[in-house]
Design an enzyme around this catalytic site. Structure first.
Site, PDB file in Angstrom:
ATOM      1  N   TYR A 151       0.828  -1.204   0.000  1.00  0.00           N
ATOM      2  CA  TYR A 151       0.000   0.000   0.000  1.00  0.00           C
ATOM      3  C   TYR A 151       0.865   1.257   0.000  1.00  0.00           C
ATOM      4  CZ  TYR A 151      -3.422   3.481   1.465  1.00  0.00           C
ATOM      5  OH  TYR A 151      -4.221   4.601   1.542  1.00  0.00           O
ATOM      6  N   SER A 154       2.549   1.779  -3.366  1.00  0.00           N
ATOM      7  CA  SER A 154       1.645   2.264  -4.421  1.00  0.00           C
ATOM      8  C   SER A 154       1.339   3.739  -4.245  1.00  0.00           C
ATOM      9  CB  SER A 154       0.348   1.442  -4.433  1.00  0.00           C
ATOM     10  OG  SER A 154      -0.446   1.700  -3.282  1.00  0.00           O
ATOM     11  N   LYS A 155       1.193   4.192  -3.009  1.00  0.00           N
ATOM     12  CA  LYS A 155       0.846   5.581  -2.768  1.00  0.00           C
ATOM     13  C   LYS A 155       2.041   6.513  -2.974  1.00  0.00           C
ATOM     14  CE  LYS A 155      -3.514   5.090  -1.960  1.00  0.00           C
ATOM     15  NZ  LYS A 155      -4.504   5.692  -2.891  1.00  0.00           N
TER      16      LYS A 155
END
Length: 243
Positions: A151, A154-155
């Site tokens: 996560y 990806s951010k």
């Protein structure tokens, strides 16, 4: 009439964006996977003032569905604002992340936003002041307190993509910016952090509370309006002072 396209329109920040832009009189195009939620949000948007609201079931894991959706948008003459809000997350530690989980998170949180932008470019170019806002996360700035490495990765990548495309598309009149929310009340947060954990986390925020989806939607809307027309390639932290 101005038109906004919102991904992840059925919950959290995406749903709040649908309602905010509705109150401002936009035509709403929303993408999501839950057909029942899509209809519920559509009715809420219309009751909040949307000039028109069209909800579409699109699986962002499937690039063919993304391309098919845009191919069939013949009745929409332009897109004035594109909000990439859809996202998924898992809580596994590094040693437990599978290749399938890694691929799924990267495809939804990073690959899909890029190809939505790519497919939307012809319609964005027909707007007099087109704006794209990508939703990253405080996890992309530092790290996540409750979610996995996939996560945060990806951010962080969304931030890099935003900066690159802002420079590439700016000369064409298309602005790209990115928000980096801290933990926001949403189904995703509820699945990652217990209520007690959320209470404890709120105590660490200088403003003394967690973000609401509307806190985020207000900033996203601002980035699409005339006062923000010289803002391009910016990463806006909306985190209550949490670092």
């Amino acid at each position: 009439m101005k038109t906004v396209l919102v991904t992840g329109a059925t919950s959290g920040i995406g749903e709040a964006c649908v309602l905010k832009f509705s109150r401002e009189g936009y035509r709403i195009i929303g993408l999501g996977r839950d057909t029942k939620r899509l209809e519920k949000v559509r009715l809420s948007a219309l009751s909040n003032g949307a000039q028109d609201c069209r909800m579409h079931a699109v699986d962002l894991l499937n690039l063919d569905e993304i391309h098919s959706f845009f191919k069939n948008m013949v009745a929409i003459e332009k897109i004035d604002a594109l909000i990439n809000s859809a996202g998924i997350a898992y809580t596994e530690k590094a040693e437990d992340i599978t290749i399938d989980q890694w691929d799924e998170v990267i495809r939804v949180n990073l690959t899909a936003p890029f190809f939505v932008i790519q497919a939307a470019l012809p319609l964005l170019s027909k707007s007099s002041n087109p704006s794209i806002v990508n939703v990253s996360s405080i996890a992309g700035r530092t790290r996540s307190l409750s979610l996995g490495c996939h996560y945060s990765t990806s951010k962080a990548a969304i931030i890099g993509m935003t900066r690159h495309l802002a420079a590439e598309l700016g000369p064409k009149g298309i602005r790209l910016n990115c928000t980096a929310p801290s933990q926001t009340h949403s189904p995703m947060l509820d699945s990652a952090l217990s209520k007690d954990g959320q209470v404890s986390l709120a105590k660490t925020v200088p403003l003394g509370r967690l973000s609401t989806p509307n806190d985020q939607a207000e900033v996203i809307y601002f980035l699409c309006t005339p006062p923000a027309y010289y803002i391009n390639g910016a990463i806006i932290d909306v985190n209550g002072g949490l670092v």
